[in-house]
Structure formats: C-alpha cells, structure tokens
Design a protein around this motif. Structure first.
Motif, PDB file in Angstrom:
ATOM      1  N   LEU A   6       0.835  -1.200   0.000  1.00  0.00           N
ATOM      2  CA  LEU A   6       0.000   0.000   0.000  1.00  0.00           C
ATOM      3  C   LEU A   6       0.873   1.255   0.000  1.00  0.00           C
ATOM      4  CD1 LEU A   6      -2.821   1.252   0.209  1.00  0.00           C
ATOM      5  CD2 LEU A   6      -2.653   1.051   2.690  1.00  0.00           C
ATOM      6  N   SER A   8       3.981   1.580  -1.055  1.00  0.00           N
ATOM      7  CA  SER A   8       4.680   1.788  -2.334  1.00  0.00           C
ATOM      8  C   SER A   8       3.701   2.271  -3.401  1.00  0.00           C
ATOM      9  CB  SER A   8       5.406   0.523  -2.789  1.00  0.00           C
ATOM     10  OG  SER A   8       4.499  -0.515  -3.069  1.00  0.00           O
ATOM     11  N   ALA A   9       2.446   1.818  -3.306  1.00  0.00           N
ATOM     12  CA  ALA A   9       1.431   2.287  -4.268  1.00  0.00           C
ATOM     13  C   ALA A   9       1.176   3.778  -4.085  1.00  0.00           C
ATOM     14  CB  ALA A   9       0.132   1.506  -4.071  1.00  0.00           C
ATOM     15  N   GLU A  12       4.218   5.693  -5.335  1.00  0.00           N
ATOM     16  CA  GLU A  12       4.277   5.698  -6.807  1.00  0.00           C
ATOM     17  C   GLU A  12       3.283   6.697  -7.398  1.00  0.00           C
ATOM     18  OE1 GLU A  12       4.496   1.846  -8.809  1.00  0.00           O
ATOM     19  OE2 GLU A  12       2.959   2.577 -10.170  1.00  0.00           O
ATOM     20  N   VAL A  51      12.011   2.336 -10.286  1.00  0.00           N
ATOM     21  CA  VAL A  51      12.328   1.839 -11.632  1.00  0.00           C
ATOM     22  C   VAL A  51      11.929   2.929 -12.625  1.00  0.00           C
ATOM     23  CG1 VAL A  51      11.917   0.018 -13.328  1.00  0.00           C
ATOM     24  CG2 VAL A  51      11.856  -0.522 -10.889  1.00  0.00           C
ATOM     25  N   ARG A  55       7.921   6.790 -16.795  1.00  0.00           N
ATOM     26  CA  ARG A  55       7.361   7.131 -15.496  1.00  0.00           C
ATOM     27  C   ARG A  55       8.239   6.471 -14.429  1.00  0.00           C
ATOM     28  NH1 ARG A  55       2.070   5.041 -13.947  1.00  0.00           N
ATOM     29  NH2 ARG A  55       3.101   4.096 -12.158  1.00  0.00           N
ATOM     30  N   ASP A  57       8.171   3.655 -11.462  1.00  0.00           N
ATOM     31  CA  ASP A  57       7.482   2.587 -10.743  1.00  0.00           C
ATOM     32  C   ASP A  57       8.188   2.390  -9.408  1.00  0.00           C
ATOM     33  OD1 ASP A  57       5.392   1.379 -12.583  1.00  0.00           O
ATOM     34  OD2 ASP A  57       7.130   1.451 -13.898  1.00  0.00           O
ATOM     35  N   VAL A  58       7.401   2.234  -8.374  1.00  0.00           N
ATOM     36  CA  VAL A  58       7.981   2.060  -7.038  1.00  0.00           C
ATOM     37  C   VAL A  58       7.690   0.650  -6.551  1.00  0.00           C
ATOM     38  CG1 VAL A  58       8.003   2.896  -4.657  1.00  0.00           C
ATOM     39  CG2 VAL A  58       7.648   4.508  -6.532  1.00  0.00           C
ATOM     40  N   LEU A  59       8.740  -0.056  -6.178  1.00  0.00           N
ATOM     41  CA  LEU A  59       8.594  -1.429  -5.671  1.00  0.00           C
ATOM     42  C   LEU A  59       9.147  -1.506  -4.256  1.00  0.00           C
ATOM     43  CD1 LEU A  59      10.102  -3.247  -8.767  1.00  0.00           C
ATOM     44  CD2 LEU A  59       7.682  -3.026  -8.255  1.00  0.00           C
TER      45      LEU A  59
END
Lengths: 210, 264
Positions: A6, A8-9, A12, A51, A55, A57-59
């Motif tokens: 959640l 990381s979402a 992002e 990443v 855009r 990306d968050v992991l």
C-alpha cells in the motif's frame, strides 16, 4: 495484506502525479530510462526501488542491503541513508560531500543518483497551471494571487517574529534583570511584607490597650 | 474478482467423480467441454474485466498484484512469462522492470482477453519488449529453460489439469527461476469465510448482472474459487511438479494466497 504494498502504491502515485505537473520532468527522466535506484532508509523496515522509464514505478525491495549490493549491475544504484539526510539528496552538489561525511552510502552508478537528485531537485511546478485545468484560467489566477498574498503575509509575520526574537536576544536580554537579582528583589519584598504585618499587629495591640 | 478469471486451460480431476469429468464451478462437465465453457466466460467479461475487478475487490486486487511484483525479483534484462495475463496488469509493470534488454511474454488461452490486454498496453505506449501468445498453460509452446520468472495471477483455477500446468511451467523455467501463483484461496478465519460466502454468492453475481449484464459468469467465478485447492494442497502440487523452497503468503486473511516455488 502487506502494508508495504500500500505504501509503495501511494508513493508511486504521488511521485508520478508530481512529475506530471512539471513538463520538463520527462526530459530529466530520459537519462534514467531503464535504470533503477534502491533506497534504504535506516528508520524504515523495507527499502524502496524506483524503476525509471517514461514514469517511475515504485517497488518494495525485499532483499537485504548486502544481498542487493551483490546483485547490482551497471544500470542500478543503491543508496543507504537516514531520514534526516533525505531532503539533502535533492541537491546534486551535496552528494559527494554526504558520501565523504559518511552520511550516505552509495553503491553502483553514481550518475543514477545524480540524475535522480536532479529529477526531483529541479522540479518546477506551477500550481496555477495545474489548477486551471479544473477551474479555468480566471479562477486559477485569482486563487494563485490569493495564495501568493497569504504566502507574503505568512513570510512577513515570520520575519517580524524572527526580528522580535533576535532583538530580544541581542538588545534586551543583556540589559534585562538577571535571575538572581529578581530572586533577591522577591526576597526583599517578602521581608518588607512581613515587617508591615508585624507593624500593623503592633499598632492594633497599642490601640486596644488605650 | 473477475481478475480472478483469467483463463488458461481447464480442469482438475481431483474432485471429479470420473476421470472423464471435471468441475466447472459447482457443475460437473466433460473435460473436453470445460475449456470452451471457460472461454465463453472470458469472452463475455473481457470488455468489462478491469472495471469489474476494481469494483468487486474495491481496488484491493491492485495491492495483491503489487505484492506479487515485489516478490518476483524481476531485474533488468530478465525474461518473464505472464500466464493467464488477462488484460496485462502485471505485464505492464514487468515491461518497465525488465527494460529494453529484457522481454515479457503475455500468454492467455483466451483470444478476447489477449486482444483487450494488447490494446491496453499499446495505448500505454508499452511496445518493443512484449510478446503476445495465445497459449494453453497445460502445454506451453516455449522451449525448455526459457524464462527467469513465470507468474500466473488468477488463472490457475480455470485450468483443467492444474498439475499439468505446473509441470509445463517447471519445464519452461530456467534453473534458478521462480514461479509465482496469485490465486483465490481459503480464508483463514471462519468468520471471514462466512462473510466472504455471502459476498461471493449473493452480492457478486448481482454486481456482475448490473455492471456487465452477466450474472452467470460471476456466479462461475465464485464457484470456481471454492473448487480451487487450498493453500497447503497447492503447495503440495508445486512440490510434485519439482519446485523447491515452496511457500505461500496469505493476503487479506487468506482470501488470496501468493504461492512461490523455485526451480534449481
């Protein structure tokens, strides 16, 4: 559900929304295309990996720092730091100094860290432009002016406070009464009050005798 | 969630009265029939698939998938196979994670879903490192030891012979590669299970009727979830296929589980 997913979402979504507000951010993303940067923050249980493509990306990074460092390739960079140092990372020029001071541990390609710092550090967001998409130009302009007015007032209030505090510290404090003097004065007032009470009691006693 | 529906094959013989039959939801059907029945379901829901997923899971399916991505260990240059990839949620992320030096193969047995996924990904500008393959999970059309990571999100329960699919995946994985299966499972708590039953059998089909004008497909979804092996059984099937270091993580109280296994 792991809370890390959640978080990381949210991160992002926030990052991409903010980058979308600055049209120059796409140009700054170009040198980062295909790269990734992993950020270990001492106070957080999980690291985050950014990443980069068109855009970000968050992991959530589940590997330990040492495991990840062992797997780094030429397109990756890993930073380990603390929460307090995080705001300084937006200043590209400070990176080397922070590494030298031991506040920042960097493995992998330094350029990825520098480009990432530039990506966020050079953000130039025009809130009026963003707001105008929803409200139209006139309302956005007026809202911007009002906001700018508030900002000026707050800045002025802060400046006045700063000047007041500074004045108190540099001008008034040296000529003000010291703590010991105040205590001595209070003791003297107490002694005087006791004398007056004794005198009053004596007078009353004499009056009663007559 | 309809996400849960990505097809990839057909039945499970374990719960069937004869080896010629399998389950399709709670019904018993001929094995040969199941693939086309599942295909009908997905042909029907493909257009509203993403909307229904968000609606039925209240968006939580995105977090389940995100957790699967976090566990995937996908790096730049990797070759990834997303089986039953549906409308490409995982593929989109994988495409960016592997970068231009890697590749992602989106495989689905259902052409309608594959087309929706391809259009969606192309609209997002994701081209160059994605291949689209219509494939049956039970007999994957790829050479041995081809992929670093294989994922299957909400597809395995639609496969007729799940063990065959796991065997097939094992074959195409490179040594050192990992399989991730995200699938509906058995809630860990009795209370949650009761609430979940009410939701699945009463609310979900009605939502399917209202939004996608298709109550039956969403009734099948609920039924197929109940017929799917529980966490421990699926872990055993992983091990039977040859996977090692198999484990699973329950998500949202076990409504969904992420199974992991490695090929060494």
């Amino acid at each position: 559900m792991p809370g890390s997913a959640l978080l990381s979402a949210i991160a992002e979504t926030a990052i991409n929304r903010v980058l979308a507000l600055d049209e120059d951010s796409q140009a700054r993303l170009l040198p980062l295309n295909g790269k990734r940067l992993t950020l270990y923050i001492d106070q957080f249980p999980h690291a985050l990996t950014l990443v980069f493509s068109q855009r970000v990306d968050v992991l959530t990074e589940l590997l330990e720092h040492s495991e990840l460092v062992a797997q780094l390739d030429e397109n990756s960079c890993c930073i380990r730091t603390s929460l307090e140092v995080l705001p300084k990372l937006t200043q590209t020029s400070q990176l080397t100094q922070l590494i030298r001071q031991g506040e920042l541990h960097l493995d992998g390609d330094l350029h990825i860290a520098q480009h990432t710092a530039a990506l966020f550090g050079q953000l130039d967001i025009d809130p009026q432009e963003w707001l105008s998409h929803y409200t139209g130009d006139v309302i956005a302009h007026q809202a911007g002016q009002t906001l700018a007015g508030f900002k000026t007032q707050i800045a002025n209030a802060l400046a006045r406070s700063r000047a007041g505090i500074s004045n108190a510290l540099t001008e008034e404090k040296p000529i003000g009464v010291g703590k010991l003097a105040v205590m001595h004065f209070n003791d003297e007032v107490d002694a005087l009050r006791d004398d007056v009470q004794r005198f009053e009691a004596r007078l009353n006693a004499l009056n009663n005798e007559q | 969630m309809s996400d849960a529906n990505t097809p990839s094959g057909t039945s499970d013989t374990q719960a069937t009265p004869t080896t010629q039959q399998t389950h399709f939801g709670f019904k018993q059907v001929d094995k040969a029939q199941k693939a086309s029945l599942v295909a009908n379901v997905f042909d029907s829901v493909a257009a509203k698939y993403d909307v229904m997923n968000d609606l039925m899971s209240l968006g939580i399916h995105r977090l389940w998938k995100r957790y699967a991505l976090d566990c995937s260990g996908v790096r730049a240059g990797h070759k990834v196979l997303d089986i039953a990839g549906g409308t490409g949620d995982l593929t989109a992320k994988f495409s960016r994670m592997v970068g231009p030096g890697g590749s992602v193969t989106l495989a689905d047995i259902n052409l309608s879903m594959l087309k929706v996924g391809r259009d969606k990904l192309r609209d997002k500008g994701l081209v160059g490192n994605i291949d689209y393959v219509q494939a049956d999970a039970e007999s994957l059309p790829f050479s041995d030891n081809s992929f670093d990571v294989v994922t299957m999100a909400f597809g395995l329960r639609n496969v007729t012979e799940k063990q065959n699919a796991l065997n097939s995946i094992y074959r195409v994985l490179k040594p050192g590669g990992r399989l991730l299966v995200l699938e509906f499972s058995k809630p860990a708590s009795q209370h949650l299970s009761k609430i979940y039953d009410i939701y699945s059998f009463h609310i979900l089909p009605r939502m399917g009727q209202i939004v996608a004008n298709d109550e039956e497909s969403y009734r099948y979804l609920a039924e197929s979830i109940r017929m799917h092996p529980d966490q421990e059984t699926l872990k055993g099937m992983f091990e039977q296929a040859g996977f090692e270091q198999c484990d699973y993580t329950n998500l949202t109280g076990g409504i969904v589980a992420l199974h992991r296994g490695y090929k060494f």
